[in-house]
Design a protein around this motif. Structure first.
Motif, PDB file in Angstrom:
ATOM      1  N   GLY A 109      73.530  -1.579  50.906  1.00  0.00           N
ATOM      2  CA  GLY A 109      73.530  -3.219  51.377  1.00  0.00           C
ATOM      3  C   GLY A 109      74.612  -3.737  50.548  1.00  0.00           C
ATOM      4  O   GLY A 109      74.475  -5.121  50.595  1.00  0.00           O
ATOM      5  N   ALA A 110      75.801  -3.122  50.346  1.00  0.00           N
ATOM      6  CA  ALA A 110      77.043  -3.964  49.738  1.00  0.00           C
ATOM      7  C   ALA A 110      77.549  -5.081  50.295  1.00  0.00           C
ATOM      8  O   ALA A 110      77.693  -6.204  49.817  1.00  0.00           O
ATOM      9  CB  ALA A 110      77.959  -2.915  49.450  1.00  0.00           C
ATOM     10  N   SER A 161      75.359 -10.399  46.335  1.00  0.00           N
ATOM     11  CA  SER A 161      75.825 -11.376  45.541  1.00  0.00           C
ATOM     12  C   SER A 161      76.415 -10.446  44.208  1.00  0.00           C
ATOM     13  O   SER A 161      75.676  -9.408  44.180  1.00  0.00           O
ATOM     14  CB  SER A 161      75.327 -12.601  45.420  1.00  0.00           C
ATOM     15  OG  SER A 161      74.037 -12.326  44.593  1.00  0.00           O
ATOM     16  N   ASP A 162      77.045 -11.244  43.461  1.00  0.00           N
ATOM     17  CA  ASP A 162      77.277 -10.565  42.091  1.00  0.00           C
ATOM     18  C   ASP A 162      76.193 -10.364  41.432  1.00  0.00           C
ATOM     19  O   ASP A 162      75.736  -9.332  40.836  1.00  0.00           O
ATOM     20  CB  ASP A 162      78.340 -11.371  41.313  1.00  0.00           C
ATOM     21  CG  ASP A 162      79.654 -11.014  41.871  1.00  0.00           C
ATOM     22  OD1 ASP A 162      80.246 -10.316  42.669  1.00  0.00           O
ATOM     23  OD2 ASP A 162      80.518 -12.034  41.512  1.00  0.00           O
ATOM     24  N   ALA A 163      75.263 -11.584  41.400  1.00  0.00           N
ATOM     25  CA  ALA A 163      73.764 -11.387  40.888  1.00  0.00           C
ATOM     26  C   ALA A 163      73.100 -10.171  41.462  1.00  0.00           C
ATOM     27  O   ALA A 163      72.379  -9.689  40.658  1.00  0.00           O
ATOM     28  CB  ALA A 163      73.122 -12.670  40.927  1.00  0.00           C
ATOM     29  N   ASP A 164      73.209 -10.065  42.770  1.00  0.00           N
ATOM     30  CA  ASP A 164      72.374  -9.136  43.164  1.00  0.00           C
ATOM     31  C   ASP A 164      72.723  -7.545  42.609  1.00  0.00           C
ATOM     32  O   ASP A 164      71.876  -6.647  42.268  1.00  0.00           O
ATOM     33  CB  ASP A 164      72.496  -8.758  44.779  1.00  0.00           C
ATOM     34  CG  ASP A 164      72.041 -10.131  45.424  1.00  0.00           C
ATOM     35  OD1 ASP A 164      71.095 -10.689  44.857  1.00  0.00           O
ATOM     36  OD2 ASP A 164      72.427 -10.587  46.498  1.00  0.00           O
ATOM     37  N   ARG A 165      73.989  -7.684  42.711  1.00  0.00           N
ATOM     38  CA  ARG A 165      74.607  -6.094  42.240  1.00  0.00           C
ATOM     39  C   ARG A 165      74.319  -5.792  40.757  1.00  0.00           C
ATOM     40  O   ARG A 165      73.995  -4.781  40.539  1.00  0.00           O
ATOM     41  CB  ARG A 165      76.317  -6.248  42.337  1.00  0.00           C
ATOM     42  CG  ARG A 165      76.512  -6.293  43.891  1.00  0.00           C
ATOM     43  CD  ARG A 165      78.114  -6.058  43.938  1.00  0.00           C
ATOM     44  NE  ARG A 165      78.595  -5.969  45.082  1.00  0.00           N
ATOM     45  CZ  ARG A 165      79.028  -7.252  45.848  1.00  0.00           C
ATOM     46  NH1 ARG A 165      78.943  -8.537  45.214  1.00  0.00           N
ATOM     47  NH2 ARG A 165      79.240  -7.281  47.053  1.00  0.00           N
ATOM     48  N   VAL A 166      74.419  -6.945  39.976  1.00  0.00           N
ATOM     49  CA  VAL A 166      73.912  -6.628  38.397  1.00  0.00           C
ATOM     50  C   VAL A 166      72.245  -6.388  38.436  1.00  0.00           C
ATOM     51  O   VAL A 166      71.954  -5.396  37.522  1.00  0.00           O
ATOM     52  CB  VAL A 166      74.055  -8.243  37.790  1.00  0.00           C
ATOM     53  CG1 VAL A 166      73.428  -8.092  36.468  1.00  0.00           C
ATOM     54  CG2 VAL A 166      75.578  -8.385  37.530  1.00  0.00           C
ATOM     55  N   ALA A 180      60.769  -9.754  44.257  1.00  0.00           N
ATOM     56  CA  ALA A 180      60.866 -11.167  43.782  1.00  0.00           C
ATOM     57  C   ALA A 180      62.143 -11.384  43.629  1.00  0.00           C
ATOM     58  O   ALA A 180      62.753 -12.786  43.938  1.00  0.00           O
ATOM     59  CB  ALA A 180      60.123 -11.201  42.334  1.00  0.00           C
ATOM     60  N   HIS A 181      63.253 -10.694  43.434  1.00  0.00           N
ATOM     61  CA  HIS A 181      64.693 -11.140  43.732  1.00  0.00           C
ATOM     62  C   HIS A 181      65.131 -11.254  44.712  1.00  0.00           C
ATOM     63  O   HIS A 181      65.853 -12.225  45.157  1.00  0.00           O
ATOM     64  CB  HIS A 181      65.505 -10.053  42.586  1.00  0.00           C
ATOM     65  CG  HIS A 181      66.968 -10.348  42.642  1.00  0.00           C
ATOM     66  ND1 HIS A 181      67.410 -11.091  41.678  1.00  0.00           N
ATOM     67  CD2 HIS A 181      67.932 -10.023  43.457  1.00  0.00           C
ATOM     68  CE1 HIS A 181      68.754 -11.169  41.843  1.00  0.00           C
ATOM     69  NE2 HIS A 181      68.875 -10.307  42.970  1.00  0.00           N
ATOM     70  N   PHE A 182      64.868 -10.248  45.762  1.00  0.00           N
ATOM     71  CA  PHE A 182      65.497 -10.150  47.093  1.00  0.00           C
ATOM     72  C   PHE A 182      64.835 -10.764  47.965  1.00  0.00           C
ATOM     73  O   PHE A 182      65.483 -11.081  49.162  1.00  0.00           O
ATOM     74  CB  PHE A 182      65.845  -8.732  47.538  1.00  0.00           C
ATOM     75  CG  PHE A 182      67.176  -8.175  46.645  1.00  0.00           C
ATOM     76  CD1 PHE A 182      68.332  -8.457  47.074  1.00  0.00           C
ATOM     77  CD2 PHE A 182      66.669  -7.320  45.525  1.00  0.00           C
ATOM     78  CE1 PHE A 182      69.172  -7.908  46.245  1.00  0.00           C
ATOM     79  CE2 PHE A 182      67.818  -6.802  44.836  1.00  0.00           C
ATOM     80  CZ  PHE A 182      68.972  -6.980  45.127  1.00  0.00           C
ATOM     81  N   GLY A 183      63.541 -11.213  47.895  1.00  0.00           N
ATOM     82  CA  GLY A 183      62.844 -11.784  49.099  1.00  0.00           C
ATOM     83  C   GLY A 183      62.678 -11.073  50.193  1.00  0.00           C
ATOM     84  O   GLY A 183      62.664  -9.657  50.299  1.00  0.00           O
ATOM     85  N   PRO A 184      62.821 -11.692  51.406  1.00  0.00           N
ATOM     86  CA  PRO A 184      62.692 -10.712  52.860  1.00  0.00           C
ATOM     87  C   PRO A 184      63.896  -9.736  52.985  1.00  0.00           C
ATOM     88  O   PRO A 184      63.874  -9.074  54.232  1.00  0.00           O
ATOM     89  CB  PRO A 184      62.581 -12.037  53.692  1.00  0.00           C
ATOM     90  CG  PRO A 184      63.400 -13.171  53.289  1.00  0.00           C
ATOM     91  CD  PRO A 184      63.045 -13.053  51.784  1.00  0.00           C
TER      92      PRO A 184
END
Length: 342
Positions: free
Chosen positions: A299-300, A304-309, A248-252
């Motif tokens: 996947g670094a 984005s910062d939100a992804d890392r959080v 739901a967060h990362f989509g495809p």
């Protein structure tokens, strides 16, 4: 044989109370090992991790289009769902595409794995049906494929059924591993499951994500299934489930799938990487935090910062007692942390 390493640790009072041993591997689409922990060449039963691969013939043959399958129905075909009301509804609608109903399912019956859904069902005075089985979407897709091809779907769970053979051929092609009577077992839903090297499982999902080493039609089918799962992640698992929250967060950008007995896979399509993990004790909580840590590392370049959080929160989860008090932490093992890859 190489020994397993540590995938995850449970801490209480600042001390490590428990450790989950296991193995993990990150592979490119050519099968090259980018990183590994433990015996990644040892065979494991992939269990439900391969449901999206098993759904490929449903799309590749054109059956999904001819029957008018929706995005939600395609996502459910890749699912290990919680048996919530929407899962039940979509499972029934998928079967109806082929003029079939719940009586055609050969997956068996169990109560919804969602406690909330199970309690609600009981409160209504109802009993579960095969539509509540977490594998009903996979079974529904095979039934639909058989009917579209003019085949009797009865016995579709057995290795000799044409629909099952087609699905097994996809598994063998993408993983590069043998799939026959020598390494065959029976899954919880009565379909075959084949013991293959963990590395081969990861390779299959690297290819599934990148769309390489397959025909144009198969690559298009894989892409469509990834897109369906990304668009309807609730159908793949359910409320509060790891796979649903992650996609739901990362989509495809990320595909992930948990299987029984502590097996888990993921694909990073943009990087052409596949990841596979196996907890030696069969617990599912260890692969979840471990996978989050590996996604955070590999996947670094994409995050984005939100992804890392988001990933950091999934890689280290608080443990609470019955009063809701924080008592410890479940975390990915330090060996999987970003610093360990320098």
């Amino acid at each position: 044989m190489m020994q397993d390493g540590i995938l995850a640790e449970a801490l209480r009072g600042g001390r490590v109370e428990s450790r989950h041993e296991g193995r993990a591997v990150v592979v490119d689409a050519e099968g090259g090992v980018v990183w590994s922990l433990g015996a990644c060449e040892a065979a494991v039963f992939p269990r439900s991790t391969v449901k999206a691969l098993l759904a490929i013939p449903f799309v590749e043959t054109g059956a999904a289009d001819r029957l008018g399958a929706t995005v939600e129905e395609l996502a459910l075909s890749c699912a290990s769902h919680d048996g919530e009301p929407e899962h039940e509804r979509v499972g029934a609608s998928l079967l109806a595409r082929a003029g079939r109903d719940v009586t055609c399912l050969e997956c068996g019956v169990h109560w919804p794995t969602s406690e909330v859904a199970a309690r609600a069902l009981a409160a209504q005075g109802r009993v579960p049906t095969a539509l509540h089985n977490n594998c009903s979407g996979k079974h529904g897709a095979m039934i639909c494929t058989a009917c579209d091809q003019g085949l009797d779907p009865a016995g579709y769970v057995y290795p000799e059924h044409p629909v099952q053979k087609a699905a097994t051929d996809v598994l063998a092609s993408l993983t590069g591993a043998r799939h026959d009577e020598v390494n065959r077992g029976v899954d919880g839903c009565s379909m075959p499951t084949y013991a293959i090297p963990l590395r081969a499982l990861a390779r299959g999902f690297a290819r599934f994500g990148a769309g390489v080493h397959m025909s144009a039609d198969r690559a298009a089918a894989a892409r469509r299934l990834r897109e369906a799962v990304a668009a309807a992640p609730f159908m793949v698992a359910g409320t509060h489930r790891f796979d649903t929250k992650l996609m739901a967060h990362f989509g495809p950008r990320v595909f992930s799938k948990m299987g029984a007995e502590g097996v888990m896979v993921a694909a990073l399509p943009e990087l052409g990487l596949g990841i596979a993990l196996k907890a030696a004790d069969g617990a599912n909580r260890a692969p979840e935090v471990a996978l989050a840590a590996l996604l955070l590392r590999f996947g670094a370049s994409l995050w984005s910062d939100a992804d890392r959080v988001m990933l950091a929160a999934l890689a280290e989860k608080p443990l609470r007692n019955w009063n809701g008090m924080p008592v410890g932490t479940l975390r990915a093992a330090p060996a999987l942390s970003e610093e360990s890859f320098a």
